[in-house]
Design an enzyme around this catalytic site. Structure first.
Site, PDB file in Angstrom:
ATOM      1  N   ASP A 189      36.318  27.487  39.471  1.00  0.00           N
ATOM      2  CA  ASP A 189      36.410  28.936  39.680  1.00  0.00           C
ATOM      3  C   ASP A 189      37.052  29.052  41.049  1.00  0.00           C
ATOM      4  OD1 ASP A 189      35.899  31.538  40.656  1.00  0.00           O
ATOM      5  OD2 ASP A 189      34.385  31.783  39.115  1.00  0.00           O
ATOM      6  N   HIS A 190      38.340  29.369  41.081  1.00  0.00           N
ATOM      7  CA  HIS A 190      39.048  29.200  42.352  1.00  0.00           C
ATOM      8  C   HIS A 190      38.515  30.110  43.450  1.00  0.00           C
ATOM      9  CE1 HIS A 190      41.540  32.639  41.133  1.00  0.00           C
ATOM     10  NE2 HIS A 190      41.962  32.701  42.372  1.00  0.00           N
ATOM     11  N   HIS A 232      34.663  35.054  38.693  1.00  0.00           N
ATOM     12  CA  HIS A 232      34.882  35.236  40.129  1.00  0.00           C
ATOM     13  C   HIS A 232      33.875  36.199  40.773  1.00  0.00           C
ATOM     14  CE1 HIS A 232      38.441  33.150  39.113  1.00  0.00           C
ATOM     15  NE2 HIS A 232      39.240  34.176  38.895  1.00  0.00           N
TER      16      HIS A 232
HETATM   17  C1  BG6 Z   1      42.792  34.570  38.005  1.00  0.00           C
HETATM   18  C2  BG6 Z   1      43.047  35.601  36.951  1.00  0.00           C
HETATM   19  O1  BG6 Z   1      41.657  33.809  37.694  1.00  0.00           O
HETATM   20  O2  BG6 Z   1      42.589  35.220  39.251  1.00  0.00           O
HETATM   21  C3  BG6 Z   1      44.245  36.453  37.310  1.00  0.00           C
HETATM   22  O3  BG6 Z   1      43.254  34.972  35.690  1.00  0.00           O
HETATM   23  C4  BG6 Z   1      44.078  37.049  38.682  1.00  0.00           C
HETATM   24  O4  BG6 Z   1      44.445  37.490  36.357  1.00  0.00           O
HETATM   25  C5  BG6 Z   1      43.708  35.964  39.687  1.00  0.00           C
HETATM   26  O5  BG6 Z   1      45.288  37.663  39.052  1.00  0.00           O
HETATM   27  C6  BG6 Z   1      43.351  36.568  41.025  1.00  0.00           C
HETATM   28  O6  BG6 Z   1      43.238  35.549  41.966  1.00  0.00           O
HETATM   29  P1  BG6 Z   1      43.502  35.815  43.493  1.00  0.00           P
HETATM   30  O7  BG6 Z   1      43.203  34.499  44.145  1.00  0.00           O
HETATM   31  O8  BG6 Z   1      44.914  36.242  43.632  1.00  0.00           O
HETATM   32  O9  BG6 Z   1      42.538  36.889  43.875  1.00  0.00           O
END
Ligand code: BG6
Length: 513
Positions: free
Chosen positions: A208-209, A271
């Site tokens: 989960d980045h 997230h």
């Molecule tokens: C991803 C989603 O996990 O997270 C995308 O699939 C989204 O739709 C992205 O744009 C958002 O990540 P960040 O790091 O730009 O907030």
């Protein structure tokens, strides 16, 4: 001085870090989905940045696996073109690229083709000798979720993925799984079962980045390394908590995927619930992976269920105007691109403190932050008389996750002068400015942690299922009539006006976007 004119003094400590992240083990990373969007935009740039900064293991190689036929030289060229657009440091460091390019090899074949996996096995043995990786293998599934079971089966059948019951044994085999981790509770359980049949939980890294973002990791340090905030971090002092993840971009060529997913599966189930858990959890017994994940899981277990006819009182969904004309999106689609939610955590600490979440695409601006809204002062000492009445603003602590990563505290202050006149001021810490360091990308940290075998920043099986357990009844209601209306909102707006009703019912309002 920072942009707001507040001086922030930093006090770096001498000596070793409190927790040393440690060196990653030598290994080969096998990347499934190597020609995909994620690999181009995030994974290769992260790996390249690690290589450039000397953070990758000394003995390291990448095998890019794809269903379409790949050749080493042309694939490396393709990676280079991607890096010229997406690498964190520009212009591309040619010397670093040359060294990095040599670590990339390719393999191709169908995910259900035993011959392709046999050849992959031979290649991995050969690489282990050439690059001295000790046979450690990290498999990254950057492919559509529907392919996960087949890839796992083919790897297991070819003896490339083995269950490891003894922790710390080498060579190791680990698997990184990208989201979406399932589509609902049932499919997440089925996927966990497939994984559990092939691997021990310690070998599985559900990515989960958001958990790799420095500012998300800093939530725990901020809460538990400072004595002054934690005594206030509860229902006695906090009125409500707001978590926002606004994006200025739309579905960006991912219409087909997004239309099956929608904002709740794409952003909230993973997230935002992870961010909520870090804000709401109790202090863990230690900073160890299981202790932290145990506490987060308790938060998920305490989420008050929202089901059936109650859903419209707690959830407002929207779709941006023009969404249905996006490539890959079905006409008449009811997939939400915006959601606002009111959530309750039935725990001793949070009883009566609502958590308001909102996320959406094509909104006014990109902004991800947590705002902790404190209660008002108990009596109106400064309410003034007659028509000079001044309204005091409650204190707000804002944890800015992106952009302009930092932390801000708003408070009231006397405006200089004869009269007692009160104005709001903000103390603001800018993360990059304070530490004079660029903030690394989430995937850089997460990839290294897998190579170290540290699962702290990854989602555990029980939490994933708890989160789906909370989200699934909401999705079910939204997908039937019980879920109410989908509100259309203009691109570039703050989202549908109907979302204002959620906090307004209790006299609150969303922070301005
Ligand atoms: C991803 C989603 O996990 O997270 C995308 O699939 C989204 O739709 C992205 O744009 C958002 O990540 P960040 O790091 O730009 O907030």
């Amino acid at each position: 001085m920072d942009a707001q004119g507040v001086h922030i003094e930093t006090h770096p400590r001498e000596g070793a870090p409190v927790f040393s992240a440690g060196r990653p083990d030598p290994c080969t990373l096998v990347l499934f989905g190597a020609t995909g969007d994620l690999a181009e935009r995030k994974l290769f740039p992260a790996l390249f940045e690690l290589a450039r900064s000397g953070l990758l293991p000394e003995h390291f190689a990448i095998v890019a696996f794809s269903r379409s036929k790949l050749e080493d030289a042309s694939f490396r060229e393709h990676v280079k073109e991607g890096l010229q657009k997406f690498a964190r440091t520009q212009p591309l460091d040619e010397a670093a690229w040359k060294r990095f390019a040599e670590t990339i090899e390719t393999a191709s074949g169908g995910y259900d083709d035993p011959e392709a996996f046999k050849q992959l096995g031979q290649k991995l043995q050969d690489i282990a000798k050439r690059h001295q990786t000790g046979g450690n293998q990290l498999y990254y599934m950057a492919t559509p979720a529907s392919t996960f079971p087949q890839i796992i089966k083919s790897l297991s059948d070819a003896d490339l993925l083995k269950r490891e019951d003894q922790p710390g044994k080498k060579p190791w085999h680990r698997l990184i799984i990208e989201k979406p981790f399932g589509h609902d509770l049932e499919s997440a359980k089925a996927l966990n079962k497939t994984l559990g049949a092939a691997l021990d939980e310690k070998q599985i890294f559900r990515i989960d980045h958001y958990l790799g973002k420095e500012t998300v990791q800093n939530i725990l340090v901020f809460r538990f390394a400072n004595a002054i905030f934690e005594p206030l971090w509860n229902r006695q002092h906090i009125d409500h908590v707001e978590i926002t993840a606004a994006e200025a971009i739309g579905v960006e060529g991912r219409g087909g995927f997004y239309d099956e997913t929608g904002v709740i599966r794409d952003m909230v189930q993973n997230h935002l619930l992870q961010v909520l858990a870090l804000c709401a959890m109790e202090p863990p017994v230690s900073f160890g992976a299981e202790d932290i994940r145990d506490e987060k899981n308790k938060v998920f277990r305490a989420l008050r269920p929202v089901e059936g006819g109650e859903v419209p009182q707690h959830v407002v969904v929207g779709q941006y105007a023009g969404y249905q004309e996006e490539k890959g999106v079905k006409k008449g689609s009811r997939t939400p691109t915006y959601v606002a939610m009111k959530m309750n955590i039935d725990s001793w600490r949070w009883q009566g403190v609502p958590f308001y979440l909102r996320a959406g695409k094509n909104l006014k601006k990109r902004l991800t932050e947590v705002s902790i809204h404190f209660k008002s002062v108990p009596i109106g000492l400064f309410s003034g008389g007659g028509d000079t009445c001044q309204r005091l603003q409650p204190n707000v602590l804002t944890l800015r996750i992106q952009p302009h990563e930092g932390i801000a505290l708003s408070f009231e202050s006397k405006i200089p002068g004869e009269d007692v006149n009160i104005g709001g001021v903000t103390m603001d810490m800018d993360y990059a400015e304070s530490f004079k360091k660029p903030v690394p990308e989430a995937y850089e940290r997460l990839l290294l942690d897998c190579m170290r075998g540290n699962a702290t920043l990854f989602a555990r099986q029980d939490s994933v299922e708890q989160a789906w357990g909370y989200i699934t009844p909401i999705l079910q209601a939204l997908e039937t009539d019980a879920g109410g209306t989908i509100h259309t909102y203009p691109k570039g707006s703050k989202g549908p006006d109907a979302a204002d009703a959620l906090p307004a019912k209790n006299g609150r309002r969303w922070s301005t976007l």
